[in-house]
Design an enzyme around this catalytic site. Structure first.
Site, PDB file in Angstrom:
ATOM      1  N   GLU A   1     -17.198 -11.433  32.356  1.00 15.01           N
ATOM      2  CA  GLU A   1     -17.176  -9.963  32.236  1.00 15.01           C
ATOM      3  C   GLU A   1     -18.356  -9.324  32.951  1.00 15.01           C
ATOM      4  O   GLU A   1     -19.518  -9.585  32.612  1.00 15.01           O
ATOM      5  CB  GLU A   1     -17.163  -9.561  30.753  1.00 15.01           C
ATOM      6  CG  GLU A   1     -17.046  -8.054  30.579  1.00 15.01           C
ATOM      7  CD  GLU A   1     -16.796  -7.607  29.143  1.00 15.01           C
ATOM      8  OE1 GLU A   1     -16.240  -8.380  28.352  1.00 15.01           O
ATOM      9  OE2 GLU A   1     -17.173  -6.464  28.825  1.00 15.01           O
TER      10      GLU A   1
ATOM     11  N   LYS B   1     -17.453  -7.133  18.929  1.00 16.97           N
ATOM     12  CA  LYS B   1     -16.984  -7.779  20.176  1.00 16.97           C
ATOM     13  C   LYS B   1     -18.084  -7.672  21.232  1.00 16.97           C
ATOM     14  O   LYS B   1     -18.357  -8.614  21.981  1.00 16.97           O
ATOM     15  CB  LYS B   1     -15.681  -7.114  20.655  1.00 16.97           C
ATOM     16  CG  LYS B   1     -15.016  -7.803  21.827  1.00 16.97           C
ATOM     17  CD  LYS B   1     -15.511  -7.350  23.182  1.00 16.97           C
ATOM     18  CE  LYS B   1     -14.780  -8.055  24.317  1.00 16.97           C
ATOM     19  NZ  LYS B   1     -15.331  -7.711  25.633  1.00 16.97           N
TER      20      LYS B   1
ATOM     21  N   ASP C   1     -19.583 -24.723  20.762  1.00 16.54           N
ATOM     22  CA  ASP C   1     -18.225 -24.345  20.360  1.00 16.54           C
ATOM     23  C   ASP C   1     -18.155 -22.824  20.142  1.00 16.54           C
ATOM     24  O   ASP C   1     -18.590 -22.319  19.095  1.00 16.54           O
ATOM     25  CB  ASP C   1     -17.883 -25.121  19.077  1.00 16.54           C
ATOM     26  CG  ASP C   1     -16.470 -24.886  18.597  1.00 16.54           C
ATOM     27  OD1 ASP C   1     -15.856 -23.883  18.980  1.00 16.54           O
ATOM     28  OD2 ASP C   1     -15.980 -25.726  17.815  1.00 16.54           O
TER      29      ASP C   1
ATOM     30  N   HIS D   1     -20.119  -0.042  34.046  1.00 19.31           N
ATOM     31  CA  HIS D   1     -19.132  -1.104  34.099  1.00 19.31           C
ATOM     32  C   HIS D   1     -18.319  -1.012  35.391  1.00 19.31           C
ATOM     33  O   HIS D   1     -18.101  -1.995  36.080  1.00 19.31           O
ATOM     34  CB  HIS D   1     -18.215  -0.984  32.886  1.00 19.31           C
ATOM     35  CG  HIS D   1     -17.155  -2.018  32.830  1.00 19.31           C
ATOM     36  ND1 HIS D   1     -17.434  -3.322  32.505  1.00 19.31           N
ATOM     37  CD2 HIS D   1     -15.834  -1.955  33.077  1.00 19.31           C
ATOM     38  CE1 HIS D   1     -16.316  -4.015  32.541  1.00 19.31           C
ATOM     39  NE2 HIS D   1     -15.329  -3.210  32.890  1.00 19.31           N
TER      40      HIS D   1
END
Ligand code: MEV
Length: 425
Positions: free
Chosen positions: A85, A263, A279, A377
């Site tokens: 991202e 998130k 993990d 972004h």
């Protein structure tokens, strides 16, 4: 065209090249460059990939970036982050730059204990049974510790016993928790072995039937914490500070917002977990379960104003990461990333990750409370769009810049701009 069959016996026994061949044949792909692409496994040797998972046909490379400007517990760090991202790495660098002069982050860790659960059913007197299991504490400690003498030698091993009675589906179950210090291991193998070894003893002692024997990813005995103060003058003033606090309050009360807020935190956390071969799903499951531990899904971070009018942020979340075992030890990139960070033990790594999560949240909330995320972004994302439109070399930067100027970062516009550029318009 008849559909090829997915029923392929012995696929796992084939060599990687044969698996690639079979897979491409199934998909009707005859272009040799695709097979060549799969054969290039980058910095993870093919035979290692083949050992790490079943039916390997290649590797999936994603960018690895370095977060700069981080000062954590009085020491400077460069932190590797693996993410696809755009703007995730830049967000951490920016947040860390804005608190560097004020001292950076302070971190801590609750312990390195994991929990394994054993589910016992067919018990007519669950409360009685619960006490009977608790009476066996010494025996249980010995059985568990005998499963992993190396862990015990390294200062880890069984620490505590918890037994809970749950009622579901019209019946009672007795759930035994083994609390085990797994030190520098993530600990799944260690605690799962202990749970599986102990389970028949529990069945024998109680006359009940044992079903599940597995760790809990709600690793709330393994909490990583970080805190940091951003001086109001370093972040653009008190209005920005108050906007960040309002954004936090929104997340704290609304699960729809909290999911996105968390998130964003996981953008940072997962990237470091991934870069170190840990993990990612275990950490993510623990994070979200912890965020909902009070029966209401909320924020993993807290934001408030200090007595001097500055912005204090803090984070606390389960962080089940290790330095030994699995990809952490075997993947050459993961090993190099741990070396770059100078990580001394699993708790150290967990603390650094918590700081990254807090930094990530700061940047997201600051952007959201001020200019919005799209500006930053999109200027990074515009490069991806230019690439998707077919731009190469210098064209990428030129087309990307043009997209930002136009305020429309879309592939069709990028194609038009690329066409114009190539025709000299
Ligand atoms: C995007 O990947 C992450 C954010 O949505 C996080 C947030 O909203 O807090 C920007």
């Amino acid at each position: 065209m008849t559909q090829a069959s997915s029923r392929i016996s012995g696929f796992h026994k084939l060599a990687i090249s044969e698996r690639i061949e079979k897979t491409l044949e199934f998909a009707g792909i005859s272009e040799p460059s695709v097979a060549e692409h799969f054969q290039n496994t980058g910095n993870l040797p093919a035979d290692l990939a083949d050992r790490l998972i079943e039916n390997a046909v290649g590797t999936m490379n994603i960018p690895l970036g370095i977060a700069t400007n981080l000062r954590i517990d009085g020491r400077d760090y460069l932190i590797p982050m693996a993410t696809e991202e755009s703007s995730v790495v830049a967000a951490v660098c920016n947040a860390a730059r804005q608190c560097y002069d004020a001292g950076g982050f302070t971190t801590s860790m609750s312990s390195t204990c994991m929990i394994a659960q054993i589910q016992l059913v067919d018990i007519p007197d669950p409360e009685n049974c619960r006490i009977a299991i608790l009476e066996r504490l010494d025996e249980i400690r010995d059985i568990c510790n005998a499963c992993d003498p190396v862990l015990v030698e390294h200062g880890g091993g069984f620490r505590d016993l918890e037994v809970r009675v749950l009622r579901a589906g019209g019946r009672a179950m007795v759930i035994t928790h083994l609390i085990v210090d797994t030190r520098d291991a993530m600990g799944a193998n260690a605690v799962n072995t202990m749970a599986e070894t102990l389970a028949p003893h529990i069945a024998k002692w109680t006359g009940g039937r044992v079903y599940l024997r597995i760790l809990s990813n709600l690793a709330d005995r393994r909490l990583a914490r970080a805190r940091c103060v951003w001086r109001s003058e370093d972040i653009g003033g008190t209005e920005v500070r108050d906007g960040i606090i309002a954004a936090y309050e929104f997340a704290a009360t609304d699960p729809y917002r909290a999911a996105t807020h968390n998130k964003g935190i996981m953008n940072g956390v997962t990237a470091v977990v991934m870069a170190t071969g840990n993990d990612t799903r275990a950490v993510e499951a623990g994070a979200h379960a912890y965020a909902a531990r009070n029966g209401h899904y909320g924020s993993l971070t807290h934001w408030e104003v200090t007595a001097s009018g500055d912005l204090a942020g803090s984070i606390e979340m389960p962080m089940a990461v290790g330095l030994i075992g699995g990809a952490t030890k075997l993947h050459p990139t993961a090993r190099a990333c741990l070396e770059i960070m100078g990580v001394e033990n699993a708790a150290h790594l967990a603390r650094l990750i918590a700081a990254v999560g807090l930094a990530q949240n700061f940047s997201a909330l600051k952007a959201l409370a001020t200019v919005g995320v799209q500006k930053g972004h999109m200027s990074l994302h515009s490069q991806n769009i230019a690439l998707m439109a077919g731009a190469v070399g210098d064209e990428i930067g030129i087309v990307a810049e043009r997209l930002v100027e136009l305020g429309t970062v879309r592939v069709d516009i990028a194609e038009q701009e690329l066409k114009k550029l190539r025709s000299g318009q």
